[in-house]
Write a protein that holds these residues in place. Structure first.
Motif, PDB file in Angstrom:
ATOM      1  N   GLY A  49       0.809  -1.208   0.000  1.00  0.00           N
ATOM      2  CA  GLY A  49       0.000   0.000   0.000  1.00  0.00           C
ATOM      3  C   GLY A  49       0.838   1.251   0.000  1.00  0.00           C
ATOM      4  N   LEU A  50       0.772   1.938   1.103  1.00  0.00           N
ATOM      5  CA  LEU A  50       1.342   3.274   1.192  1.00  0.00           C
ATOM      6  C   LEU A  50       2.856   3.232   1.185  1.00  0.00           C
ATOM      7  CD1 LEU A  50      -0.911   4.002   4.242  1.00  0.00           C
ATOM      8  CD2 LEU A  50      -1.440   4.472   1.842  1.00  0.00           C
ATOM      9  N   LYS A  51       3.439   4.222   0.551  1.00  0.00           N
ATOM     10  CA  LYS A  51       4.894   4.339   0.583  1.00  0.00           C
ATOM     11  C   LYS A  51       5.311   4.984   1.899  1.00  0.00           C
ATOM     12  CE  LYS A  51       7.674   5.575  -2.580  1.00  0.00           C
ATOM     13  NZ  LYS A  51       8.437   6.178  -3.653  1.00  0.00           N
ATOM     14  N   ARG A 497      -7.818  11.698   4.620  1.00  0.00           N
ATOM     15  CA  ARG A 497      -6.728  11.346   3.707  1.00  0.00           C
ATOM     16  C   ARG A 497      -6.406  12.481   2.746  1.00  0.00           C
ATOM     17  NH1 ARG A 497      -5.645   8.228   7.676  1.00  0.00           N
ATOM     18  NH2 ARG A 497      -3.842   7.153   6.872  1.00  0.00           N
ATOM     19  N   LYS A 501      -0.593  17.103   5.135  1.00  0.00           N
ATOM     20  CA  LYS A 501       0.318  16.074   5.649  1.00  0.00           C
ATOM     21  C   LYS A 501       0.894  16.504   7.011  1.00  0.00           C
ATOM     22  CE  LYS A 501       0.974  13.269   1.851  1.00  0.00           C
ATOM     23  NZ  LYS A 501      -0.411  13.399   1.431  1.00  0.00           N
ATOM     24  N   ASN A 536       0.260   4.792   9.201  1.00  0.00           N
ATOM     25  CA  ASN A 536      -0.371   5.972   8.605  1.00  0.00           C
ATOM     26  C   ASN A 536       0.642   6.830   7.867  1.00  0.00           C
ATOM     27  OD1 ASN A 536      -3.355   6.151   9.457  1.00  0.00           O
ATOM     28  ND2 ASN A 536      -2.303   5.451  11.306  1.00  0.00           N
ATOM     29  N   SER A 537       1.625   6.197   7.296  1.00  0.00           N
ATOM     30  CA  SER A 537       2.693   7.001   6.715  1.00  0.00           C
ATOM     31  C   SER A 537       2.313   7.639   5.381  1.00  0.00           C
ATOM     32  CB  SER A 537       3.981   6.188   6.594  1.00  0.00           C
ATOM     33  OG  SER A 537       3.716   5.005   5.926  1.00  0.00           O
ATOM     34  N   ASP A 538       1.088   7.430   4.917  1.00  0.00           N
ATOM     35  CA  ASP A 538       0.622   8.247   3.795  1.00  0.00           C
ATOM     36  C   ASP A 538       0.338   9.678   4.280  1.00  0.00           C
ATOM     37  OD1 ASP A 538      -1.494   7.272   5.375  1.00  0.00           O
ATOM     38  OD2 ASP A 538      -2.945   7.569   3.755  1.00  0.00           O
ATOM     39  N   ILE A 539       0.003   9.792   5.557  1.00  0.00           N
ATOM     40  CA  ILE A 539      -0.328  11.086   6.146  1.00  0.00           C
ATOM     41  C   ILE A 539       0.854  11.642   6.923  1.00  0.00           C
ATOM     42  CG2 ILE A 539      -1.704  12.062   8.067  1.00  0.00           C
ATOM     43  CD1 ILE A 539      -3.110  11.869   5.350  1.00  0.00           C
ATOM     44  N   GLY A 541       4.489  12.152   7.349  1.00  0.00           N
ATOM     45  CA  GLY A 541       5.660  12.081   6.485  1.00  0.00           C
ATOM     46  C   GLY A 541       6.940  11.847   7.260  1.00  0.00           C
ATOM     47  N   VAL A 590       7.484   0.283   1.769  1.00  0.00           N
ATOM     48  CA  VAL A 590       6.059   0.311   1.505  1.00  0.00           C
ATOM     49  C   VAL A 590       5.329  -0.431   2.627  1.00  0.00           C
ATOM     50  CG1 VAL A 590       6.181  -1.731   0.030  1.00  0.00           C
ATOM     51  CG2 VAL A 590       4.341  -0.128  -0.304  1.00  0.00           C
ATOM     52  N   SER A 639       5.840  -4.003   6.785  1.00  0.00           N
ATOM     53  CA  SER A 639       6.297  -3.272   5.599  1.00  0.00           C
ATOM     54  C   SER A 639       7.212  -4.172   4.778  1.00  0.00           C
ATOM     55  CB  SER A 639       7.028  -1.991   6.015  1.00  0.00           C
ATOM     56  OG  SER A 639       8.116  -2.310   6.844  1.00  0.00           O
TER      57      SER A 639
END
Ligand code: AHR
Length: 727
Positions: A49-51, A497, A501, A536-539, A541, A590, A639
């Motif tokens: 999913g999220l980077k 979302r 950030k 929650n590392s899409d949000i 940083g 990721v 991850s």
């Protein structure tokens, strides 16, 4: 982490199941509160999913708890330019009366600050600027010391000199002046120290002048001599070396002579070997601890240290650059005077040495005075200009005015700067009344000249503030109890979302405050919370724990619970430090969706309790306070590291008993049987110290039953990082 068949009986949350199905299963007895099934962690390896940002883990720093002076900065002489004064014993609210719900309540030093020891130096009674300096005289010798303001080395910074009058001395009878350093001068065997000072002497003084590191009884560890002094100011530099001595902090630095006359001193300095041999550099052991964390960025210079208690004592970057002879120092809001020897360029070189990128907070007109002197509107324009100049000093080529100055200071190559933060915690000190205007002025000026720089607001996401300009990131701060940390492992799960950030620029599980560094119990809160940030590392940083450093000597601490502790000679990482190190050294690229099922939940009595150190803060409470639960018993983040294909699991068991965990990796063919990792566990009350730096430290683990589906046992009160090999 051996496999086992047993399990613990707890209430189980059917978290992943739709409520009607879970209810039906319970009714049918398929699942009970005393299930014989282990909890299950399902990881969707096939649904990366999220980077995770490559700069997700970093450091936050400011001058607090003797972080630089008496800490990272190598200087060993305290009050080297004779501007310090005794620290007031009472009424020293940390930040000039600012209220700060996130941190230590100002004016409540008993909770988080240890008082400095009483002053025993009699010279100080004559002149407060003699603090940390004392007269020494052998039997039969006599002399005096005082502060002299006549004929200074310069009138901006080195305004005061120390005058040593040697009235009576002779062979074997010396008179001198001694400095105890920051709680002792660290003596190490076979070590070369760089001493330097300005001096001049009266015409009648016949040299030599002796420079020594010695103990209180005159036992000399290292020494050197200047044969003669002239009557004009000169800078003297010399190296002194210890032999095969026992390491000790029970030592002082002494300048002495055995001939009558007067000698004046200014900018007296002594450096041990420094990290990467940088002149005016940093302490090696502490830098190595930081390097081991592999941090990606450094947020500096604060923190409250940026704002200062007033305009005069803000972080005035221009007063922190150039020769030490031109750095007057200033009062840190944390009650003591900062030399500014570790100034803007040294912060940047610290970044360079550890391969970190700088996140520079720009002073933005607000002080720690509840908004009484906040600078806004036209009056702020020169401050914005100073911010632009600071960026140019950092990033400008040598053809720019400020880039050329940086080159003159020894660093022609520009530094890369991608982030600046405007102010610090402007949600305090009535900052929100005018932050939009101040932020907009900085934003417009910086984006016009440096469009690629990301602008960080010092307001939090929860402030829901209309900045009138869109910050690239909001700086959220969390100083919390263990129960709050556990609950807040889910803090960002519901974050919009599409929202701005987040940079979590300060956080720690630190409540109730219990001493300079934390116990194992706090580290469990930290680790659980960090799994939430990773998920929650899409949000989110970037994130960094705070504060970073604390000198553990009496009077060294202004803020309780810090990551790394030290005295003059030794240093140690807290259990929280090891959590940081484990997580930061095992970053994935990721996030893999991970779900815990049949997850036990705990009530407030079952989660780790924050112990209270003898004599520490916390008022004897055994509970952390805060929310009552229910709390998850296990926290997880998964991850994948692209380069190796490794699947990285971070697993935190906050129960007082082991937890059997079935790990189900979906969508992966091969998982090698052998997997390695680390586990951190220990008594909740256990903590590290200079004497016992590894009482709580991670231990390597190997398991031999890994596969797409396998079980493992998470030890009680443990943090586990496991790397599963896919190739
Ligand atoms: O980390 C200690 C202090 O906490 C910082 O100086 C401030 O930003 C926060 O309130």
């Amino acid at each position: 982490m051996p496999t086992r068949d047993s399990y613990i009986h707890r209430s189980y949350r059917l978290r992943s199941l739709p409520a009607p199905i879970a209810g039906a299963m319970l009714a049918l007895g398929l699942v009970s509160f005393a299930s014989s099934e282990p909890a299950t962690l399902t990881v969707r390896v096939d649904q990366p999913g999220l980077k995770i940002a490559s700069n997700f883990y970093g450091l936050m720093t400011e001058e607090i708890n003797y972080s630089y002076d008496g800490g990272l900065y190598g200087e060993l002489i305290r009050n080297r330019i004779f501007q310090d004064r005794p620290i007031a014993q009472a009424g020293r609210g940390a930040r000039g009366g600012a209220t700060n719900p996130a941190g230590t309540p100002p004016g409540a030093p008993a909770a988080a600050q240890t008082p400095p020891p009483p002053i025993t130096n009699t010279a100080v009674e004559k002149n407060p600027n003699l603090i940390d300096w004392s007269l020494i005289a052998s039997d039969g010798a006599a002399g005096d010391i005082d502060i002299d303001t006549k004929d200074p080395v310069n009138t901006t910074t080195l305004k005061n000199s120390l005058r040593l009058d040697i009235r009576s001395a002779g062979t074997g009878r010396r008179v001198g002046v001694a400095n105890d350093g920051y709680w002792g001068i660290p003596v190490r065997p076979n070590t070369t120290y760089a001493a330097s000072f300005y001096a001049k002497a009266s015409q009648d003084f016949q040299g030599p002048l002796t420079i020594a590191i010695e103990d209180n009884n005159g036992k000399v560890y290292a020494s050197g001599q200047v044969r003669a002094l002239s009557s004009a100011w000169n800078k003297y530099t010399l190296k002194i070396k210890t032999g095969q001595v026992q390491a000790t902090v029970d030592a002082r630095f002494v300048l002495s002579a055995s001939n009558p006359g007067s000698i004046w001193f200014s900018l007296v300095s002594l450096f041990p070997p420094t990290y990467k041999n940088r002149p005016n550099g940093n302490r090696i052991d502490i830098m190595e601890k930081l390097a081991d964390m592999k941090p990606s960025f450094l947020r500096f210079p604060g923190g409250n240290y940026l704002e200062g208690r007033d305009f005069e004592n803000r972080f005035n970057w221009k007063a922190t650059i150039g020769p030490l002879e031109e750095r007057p120092g200033h009062m840190s809001p944390w009650t003591y005077r900062s030399t500014d020897g570790l100034g803007l360029l040294e912060f940047l070189e610290w970044c360079e040495d550890l391969n970190m990128e700088p996140i520079v907070a720009l002073y933005a007109g607000m002080h720690l005075d509840q908004g009484r002197t906040t600078i806004t509107g036209d009056a702020l324009k020169p401050i914005v200009q100073e911010g632009l100049e600071e960026i140019e000093y950092i990033t400008g080529s040598t053809s720019t005015k400020w880039g050329a100055l940086r080159a003159k200071h020894g660093h022609p190559a520009p530094f890369r700067l991608r982030y600046v933060e405007i102010g610090n915690e402007d949600w305090l000190n009535n900052g929100m009344q005018n932050y939009a205007g101040r932020f907009a002025m900085f934003y417009d000026a910086i984006k016009a000249k440096y469009p690629d720089i990301q602008m960080i607001s010092s307001l939090r996401s929860r402030d829901k503030y209309d900045h009138t300009r869109n910050p690239d990131l909001l700086d959220d701060h969390f100083y919390v109890s263990i129960p709050t940390a556990l609950l807040q492992a889910h803090y960002y799960d519901k974050y919009d979302r599409a929202g701005t950030k987040i940079f979590v620029g300060e956080w720690a599980t630190n409540t109730p405050r219990s001493g300079p560094t934390g116990h194992m119990a706090f580290a469990l809160g930290d680790a659980a919370w960090l799994t939430g940030l990773e998920r929650n590392s899409d949000i989110v940083g970037m994130n960094c724990y705070a504060p970073l450093f604390c000198n553990v000597n009496p009077g060294g601490m202004q803020w309780s619970i810090n990551l790394i502790g030290y005295d003059a000679l030794g240093s140690f990482g807290s259990p929280a430090y090891f959590v940081q190190k484990m997580f930061s050294n095992n970053r994935g690229d990721v996030i893999l969706p991970a779900k815990l099922d049949l997850l036990p939940t705990l009530n407030a009595d079952e989660i780790p309790q924050a112990p209270v150190s003898p004599g520490g803060a916390g008022g004897g409470a055994t509970k952390s306070g805060g929310p009552t639960g229910p709390f998850d018993a296990v926290y997880a983040a998964a991850s994948r590291e692209n380069a190796t294909g490794d699947i990285i699991l971070k697993l935190v068991n906050v129960q007082a008993a082991p937890q059997l965990l079935k790990i189900d990796l979906q969508g992966v063919q091969t998982i090698k049987k052998e997997a390695k990792g680390e586990v951190l566990t220990g008594d909740l009350a256990a903590m590290n110290s200079v004497a016992e730096p590894s009482k709580v430290a991670p231990k390597p683990i190997t398991i031999n039953n890994a596969g797409p589906s396998f079980t493992c046992d998470l030890p009680a009160h443990s943090v586990t990082v496991l790397r599963l090999k896919t190739r």
